[in-house]
Write a protein that holds these residues in place. Structure first.
Motif, PDB file in Angstrom:
ATOM      1  N   GLY A   1       2.926  -0.843 -10.206  1.00 24.20           N
ATOM      2  CA  GLY A   1       2.667   0.574 -11.357  1.00 24.20           C
ATOM      3  C   GLY A   1       3.048   1.384 -10.130  1.00 24.20           C
ATOM      4  N   ALA A   2       2.461   1.863  -9.174  1.00 15.96           N
ATOM      5  CA  ALA A   2       2.245   2.959  -8.497  1.00 15.96           C
ATOM      6  C   ALA A   2       4.251   3.234  -7.984  1.00 15.96           C
ATOM      7  CB  ALA A   2       1.712   2.609  -6.966  1.00 15.96           C
TER       8      ALA A   2
ATOM      9  N   PHE B   1      10.249  -2.377  -9.291  1.00 19.49           N
ATOM     10  CA  PHE B   1      10.840  -3.556  -8.359  1.00 19.49           C
ATOM     11  C   PHE B   1       9.999  -4.377  -8.289  1.00 19.49           C
ATOM     12  CE2 PHE B   1      13.028   0.240  -7.818  1.00 19.49           C
ATOM     13  CZ  PHE B   1      14.261   0.041  -6.813  1.00 19.49           C
ATOM     14  N   PRO B   2      10.206  -5.971  -7.524  1.00 18.34           N
ATOM     15  CA  PRO B   2       9.542  -7.260  -7.324  1.00 18.34           C
ATOM     16  C   PRO B   2       8.476  -6.881  -6.578  1.00 18.34           C
ATOM     17  CG  PRO B   2      11.516  -7.964  -6.396  1.00 18.34           C
ATOM     18  CD  PRO B   2      11.837  -6.177  -7.375  1.00 18.34           C
ATOM     19  N   ASN B   3       8.449  -5.864  -5.998  1.00 17.66           N
ATOM     20  CA  ASN B   3       7.289  -5.683  -4.204  1.00 17.66           C
ATOM     21  C   ASN B   3       6.841  -4.993  -5.438  1.00 17.66           C
ATOM     22  OD1 ASN B   3       9.129  -8.201  -3.413  1.00 17.66           O
ATOM     23  ND2 ASN B   3      10.090  -6.607  -2.050  1.00 17.66           N
ATOM     24  N   GLN B   4       4.962  -4.547  -4.055  1.00 22.31           N
ATOM     25  CA  GLN B   4       4.700  -3.994  -4.337  1.00 22.31           C
ATOM     26  C   GLN B   4       4.867  -2.883  -3.763  1.00 22.31           C
ATOM     27  OE1 GLN B   4       0.254  -5.004  -3.563  1.00 22.31           O
ATOM     28  NE2 GLN B   4      -0.118  -6.245  -5.556  1.00 22.31           N
ATOM     29  N   ALA B   5       4.361  -1.328  -3.971  1.00 19.37           N
ATOM     30  CA  ALA B   5       4.907   0.045  -3.483  1.00 19.37           C
ATOM     31  C   ALA B   5       4.422  -0.002  -2.047  1.00 19.37           C
ATOM     32  CB  ALA B   5       3.854   0.965  -4.402  1.00 19.37           C
ATOM     33  N   ASN B   6       3.627  -0.377  -1.798  1.00 21.41           N
ATOM     34  CA  ASN B   6       3.463  -0.117  -0.084  1.00 21.41           C
ATOM     35  C   ASN B   6       4.634  -1.012   0.824  1.00 21.41           C
ATOM     36  OD1 ASN B   6       1.704   1.386   0.122  1.00 21.41           O
ATOM     37  ND2 ASN B   6       0.058   0.403   0.248  1.00 21.41           N
TER      38      ASN B   6
ATOM     39  N   GLU C   1      21.109  10.843  11.625  1.00 20.99           N
ATOM     40  CA  GLU C   1      20.077  12.506  10.738  1.00 20.99           C
ATOM     41  C   GLU C   1      19.367  11.556   9.494  1.00 20.99           C
ATOM     42  OE1 GLU C   1      21.864  16.340  11.457  1.00 20.99           O
ATOM     43  OE2 GLU C   1      23.598  15.269  12.708  1.00 20.99           O
ATOM     44  N   PRO C   2      18.194  11.432   9.212  1.00 24.90           N
ATOM     45  CA  PRO C   2      17.785  11.079   7.848  1.00 24.90           C
ATOM     46  C   PRO C   2      17.673  12.180   7.361  1.00 24.90           C
ATOM     47  CG  PRO C   2      16.249  10.814   9.668  1.00 24.90           C
ATOM     48  CD  PRO C   2      18.032  10.913  10.820  1.00 24.90           C
ATOM     49  N   GLU C   3      17.883  12.684   5.645  1.00 20.77           N
ATOM     50  CA  GLU C   3      17.284  13.442   4.938  1.00 20.77           C
ATOM     51  C   GLU C   3      15.898  13.347   4.817  1.00 20.77           C
ATOM     52  OE1 GLU C   3      19.112  15.909   1.126  1.00 20.77           O
ATOM     53  OE2 GLU C   3      19.422  13.500   1.474  1.00 20.77           O
ATOM     54  N   LEU C   4      15.475  12.605   4.908  1.00 24.10           N
ATOM     55  CA  LEU C   4      14.137  12.504   4.309  1.00 24.10           C
ATOM     56  C   LEU C   4      12.757  12.237   5.529  1.00 24.10           C
ATOM     57  CD1 LEU C   4      14.281  10.182   1.642  1.00 24.10           C
ATOM     58  CD2 LEU C   4      14.197  12.655   0.905  1.00 24.10           C
ATOM     59  N   ALA C   5      11.899  13.198   5.513  1.00 31.14           N
ATOM     60  CA  ALA C   5      10.577  13.264   6.918  1.00 31.14           C
ATOM     61  C   ALA C   5      10.093  11.358   6.510  1.00 31.14           C
ATOM     62  CB  ALA C   5      10.183  13.740   6.553  1.00 31.14           C
ATOM     63  N   GLY C   6      10.023  10.884   5.526  1.00 29.16           N
ATOM     64  CA  GLY C   6       8.942   9.842   5.110  1.00 29.16           C
ATOM     65  C   GLY C   6       9.133   9.918   3.353  1.00 29.16           C
ATOM     66  N   PHE C   7       8.216   8.727   3.112  1.00 33.72           N
ATOM     67  CA  PHE C   7       7.891   8.127   2.158  1.00 33.72           C
ATOM     68  C   PHE C   7       6.598   8.513   1.769  1.00 33.72           C
ATOM     69  CE2 PHE C   7      11.586   6.687   2.894  1.00 33.72           C
ATOM     70  CZ  PHE C   7      12.853   7.223   2.009  1.00 33.72           C
ATOM     71  N   VAL C   8       5.892   8.272   0.463  1.00 29.92           N
ATOM     72  CA  VAL C   8       4.467   8.286  -0.184  1.00 29.92           C
ATOM     73  C   VAL C   8       4.389   7.424  -1.997  1.00 29.92           C
ATOM     74  CG1 VAL C   8       3.532  10.934   1.281  1.00 29.92           C
ATOM     75  CG2 VAL C   8       4.677  10.801  -1.456  1.00 29.92           C
ATOM     76  N   THR C   9       3.057   7.064  -2.050  1.00 31.79           N
ATOM     77  CA  THR C   9       3.394   6.385  -3.196  1.00 31.79           C
ATOM     78  C   THR C   9       2.051   6.861  -4.038  1.00 31.79           C
ATOM     79  OG1 THR C   9       1.500   4.729  -1.785  1.00 31.79           O
ATOM     80  CG2 THR C   9       3.741   3.675  -2.090  1.00 31.79           C
ATOM     81  N   VAL C  10       1.902   7.454  -5.191  1.00 29.64           N
ATOM     82  CA  VAL C  10       1.658   7.459  -5.556  1.00 29.64           C
ATOM     83  C   VAL C  10       0.922   6.626  -6.990  1.00 29.64           C
ATOM     84  CG1 VAL C  10       1.016   9.523  -7.805  1.00 29.64           C
ATOM     85  CG2 VAL C  10       2.366  10.017  -5.498  1.00 29.64           C
TER      86      VAL C  10
END
Length: 244
Positions: free
Chosen positions: A103-104, A181-186, A201-210
């Motif tokens: 659900g995250a 998605f079938p996998n957990q958020a982490n 040159e990635p546009e993103l610095a990373g990802f977070v889960t909520v």
């Protein structure tokens, strides 16, 4: 819905490119030029390309139709920086809202070199001319999926839901497609991070889960993201209150 947004469940969105002379941009050309100069001085590498903004957004039954027009990115970002003073123009865009099987929700954090450095939101982008098909059709749904795949390296599940939410308010029309998605958020976050590290040159610095509305960050998460997260994760106190 609170937060200054209305939320409407829709089955799809159609969009087309129309000719439109944006008077606000014309009348504020000097201001736009100065704001763009200031932004480029603060962050090198910004590009003043062509983007699409909306001049109308109409609900027609279970669907929404949008009319978009072409303008410069400098005009768009200046209008945004000033709090969107022209109420007749909307920032309309589409995005996949990825959920893990637990659900995250996952958000991407914009890199330091980008115009929205440090902000955390769904992998997406402002529509542009690459999203135009067959003369004047703008593929907002395709734009959402393309941006998601490019920034996360993940394809949507074959059985992905195709229902949409329209969050409208504060001069924005955000068309969000929640996909589980079938996998957990982490685990998803780790897969996305591995893809990010392969980019030159990635546009993103990373990802977070909520996983809760208690995890909303008022500083880094834009208003429309906060509104979606409060919808996706009603707080326990609000639930208790509504249940009497």
């Amino acid at each position: 819905m609170s937060d200054g947004f209305t939320l409407t469940r829709i089955e799809g969105v159609t969009a087309r490119l129309v000719p439109f002379a944006w008077e606000w941009a014309r009348d504020n050309a000097a201001l736009i030029s100065e704001n763009w100069r200031r932004r480029c001085a603060a962050r090198s590498g910004l590009f003043d390309g062509r983007v699409l903004l909306a001049r109308s957004c109409r609900l027609e039954g279970a669907f929404c139709s949008v009319e978009l027009f072409e303008t410069s990115y400098a005009s768009f970002i200046t209008h945004k920086d000033l709090g969107s003073p022209d109420p007749t123009v909307l920032n309309a865009f589409a995005a996949i809202a990825p959920h893990g099987s637990d659900g995250a929700v996952l958000l991407g954090v914009m890199g330091a070199h980008t115009a929205n450095a440090g902000q955390a939101y769904f992998p997406c982008g402002t529509p542009d001319l690459d999203d135009v098909r067959d003369g004047d059709t703008v593929d907002l749904a395709g734009s959402a999926e393309r941006e998601f795949v490019e920034e996360t390296g993940m394809a949507l599940p074959a059985d992905a839901q195709n229902q949409w939410l329209l969050l409208c308010g504060k001069s924005q029309a955000a068309f969000l497609r929640p996909v589980t998605f079938p996998n957990q958020a982490n685990a998803l976050r780790q897969d996305m991070e591995r893809h990010r590290l392969t980019e030159i040159e990635p546009e993103l610095a990373g990802f977070v889960t909520v996983a809760s509305s208690d995890e909303i960050d008022l500083q880094s998460m834009p208003d429309f993201v906060q509104a979606y997260l409060r919808y996706a994760f009603p707080s326990s106190s609000a639930s208790a209150s509504s249940n009497g």
